[in-house]
Design a protein around this motif. Structure first.
Motif, PDB file in Angstrom:
ATOM      1  N   VAL A   4      24.177 -28.053  10.159  1.00 41.00           N
ATOM      2  CA  VAL A   4      25.024 -27.394  11.035  1.00 41.00           C
ATOM      3  C   VAL A   4      26.685 -27.737  10.382  1.00 41.00           C
ATOM      4  O   VAL A   4      26.828 -28.960  10.034  1.00 41.00           O
ATOM      5  N   ALA A   5      27.482 -26.730  10.004  1.00 44.60           N
ATOM      6  CA  ALA A   5      28.690 -26.812   9.435  1.00 44.60           C
ATOM      7  C   ALA A   5      29.812 -26.787  10.234  1.00 44.60           C
ATOM      8  O   ALA A   5      29.739 -25.854  11.229  1.00 44.60           O
ATOM      9  N   GLN A   6      30.754 -27.757  10.231  1.00 39.55           N
ATOM     10  CA  GLN A   6      32.025 -27.357  11.203  1.00 39.55           C
ATOM     11  C   GLN A   6      33.431 -27.866  10.340  1.00 39.55           C
ATOM     12  O   GLN A   6      33.280 -28.516   9.209  1.00 39.55           O
ATOM     13  N   ALA A  93      26.410 -28.118  17.911  1.00 37.17           N
ATOM     14  CA  ALA A  93      24.942 -28.365  17.733  1.00 37.17           C
ATOM     15  C   ALA A  93      24.363 -26.907  17.932  1.00 37.17           C
ATOM     16  O   ALA A  93      24.765 -25.870  18.492  1.00 37.17           O
ATOM     17  N   SER A  94      22.911 -26.726  17.502  1.00 35.92           N
ATOM     18  CA  SER A  94      22.239 -25.743  17.391  1.00 35.92           C
ATOM     19  C   SER A  94      20.697 -26.031  17.585  1.00 35.92           C
ATOM     20  O   SER A  94      20.545 -27.030  17.085  1.00 35.92           O
ATOM     21  N   SER A  95      20.233 -24.912  18.267  1.00 38.32           N
ATOM     22  CA  SER A  95      18.625 -25.177  18.409  1.00 38.32           C
ATOM     23  C   SER A  95      17.878 -23.858  18.279  1.00 38.32           C
ATOM     24  O   SER A  95      18.602 -22.912  18.449  1.00 38.32           O
ATOM     25  N   PHE A 106      22.947 -31.584  15.320  1.00 36.19           N
ATOM     26  CA  PHE A 106      24.420 -31.685  15.286  1.00 36.19           C
ATOM     27  C   PHE A 106      25.177 -31.744  14.013  1.00 36.19           C
ATOM     28  O   PHE A 106      24.768 -32.183  13.088  1.00 36.19           O
ATOM     29  N   GLY A 107      26.216 -30.798  14.154  1.00 31.94           N
ATOM     30  CA  GLY A 107      27.253 -31.115  13.047  1.00 31.94           C
ATOM     31  C   GLY A 107      27.984 -32.326  12.842  1.00 31.94           C
ATOM     32  O   GLY A 107      27.562 -33.231  13.647  1.00 31.94           O
ATOM     33  N   PRO A 108      28.683 -32.626  11.900  1.00 26.45           N
ATOM     34  CA  PRO A 108      29.480 -33.905  11.574  1.00 26.45           C
ATOM     35  C   PRO A 108      30.624 -33.953  12.776  1.00 26.45           C
ATOM     36  O   PRO A 108      31.304 -34.963  12.980  1.00 26.45           O
TER      37      PRO A 108
END
Lengths: 115, 111
Positions: A4-6, A93-95, A106-108
């Motif tokens: 996941v990118a943020q 976050a993604s699922s 989760f992303g950072p």
């Protein structure tokens, strides 16, 4: 597999200003979450999307926070106007789905400081 | 809302020793629990999960125990390594893959 990118990773603003955070979930993940994590606490769910629809936003302070996921992929979270108490890390976050065993990745996070 | 909380906010262990991190939950209807590890500057990372119809589950160097009678979870880490230093959260499912997280325990491994 990319995670996941943020962005941005860090943001400093003054109170009453506006800020936006961006999230790109893992490819193919239908479910996307935004969490707020205040220093020293666990993450608190703000909003949950399934594709481009909102599943739950009951804990999103809607007078100042908004979020969208228009094409069912990327998402943005906005705060307008920011308050001092909004200082926190905002985690995306993604699922793959809504079942409990669909692990959330989760992303950072984006660390927001409101002065 | 109901809370998921940890007994000890900080824990220091010697490298090679076993670590035990505890968590109390209050919703007796919770059906699923997850332990997450969060390293500094990173998002939480899934470690291990357990369903309410189990009382123990083992992974690689980690074991989760669930005591529904006293609403208590524990995470055991065997042969703790410096890379295990992090904050550990238990999280409780409230339906629809939504989780409530506890406060967290900071684990420090002393070389």
């Amino acid at each position: 597999e990319a995670g996941v990118a943020q962005s941005p990773r860090y943001k400093i603003i003054e109170k009453r200003q506006s800020v936006a955070f961006w999230c790109n979930p893992i490819s193919g993940h239908a479910t996307l979450y935004w969490y707020q994590q205040i220093l020293g606490q666990g993450p608190k769910l703000l909003i949950q999307f399934q594709n481009n629809g909102v599943v739950d936003d009951s804990q999103l302070p809607k007078d100042r926070f908004s979020a969208e996921r228009l094409k069912g992929v990327d998402s943005t979270l906005k705060i307008q106007p920011a308050k001092l108490e909004d200082s926190a890390v905002y985690l995306c976050a993604s699922s793959s789905g809504l079942r409990v065993w669909d692990t959330q990745y989760f992303g950072p996070g984006t660390r927001l400081t409101v002065l | 809302g109901e809370s998921v909380g940890l007994h000890l906010p900080t824990l220091s262990v010697q490298e090679g020793d076993n670590s035990i991190i505890n968590c109390a939950y209050s919703n007796s209807a919770s059906d699923y629990f997850i332990w997450y590890k969060q390293e500094s500057g990173k998002g939480p990372q899934f470690i291990i999960d357990i369903r309410s119809n189990m009382d123990k589950r083992q992974g690689q160097r980690v074991t989760v125990l669930l005591n529904k009678t006293v609403k208590h979870l524990s995470l055991q880490i065997a042969a703790t390594q410096p890379g295990d230093s992090a904050v550990y959260f238990c999280a409780e499912d409230w339906g629809g893959n939504q989780f409530y997280f506890g406060t967290g325990t900071s684990l420090t491994v002393i070389p």
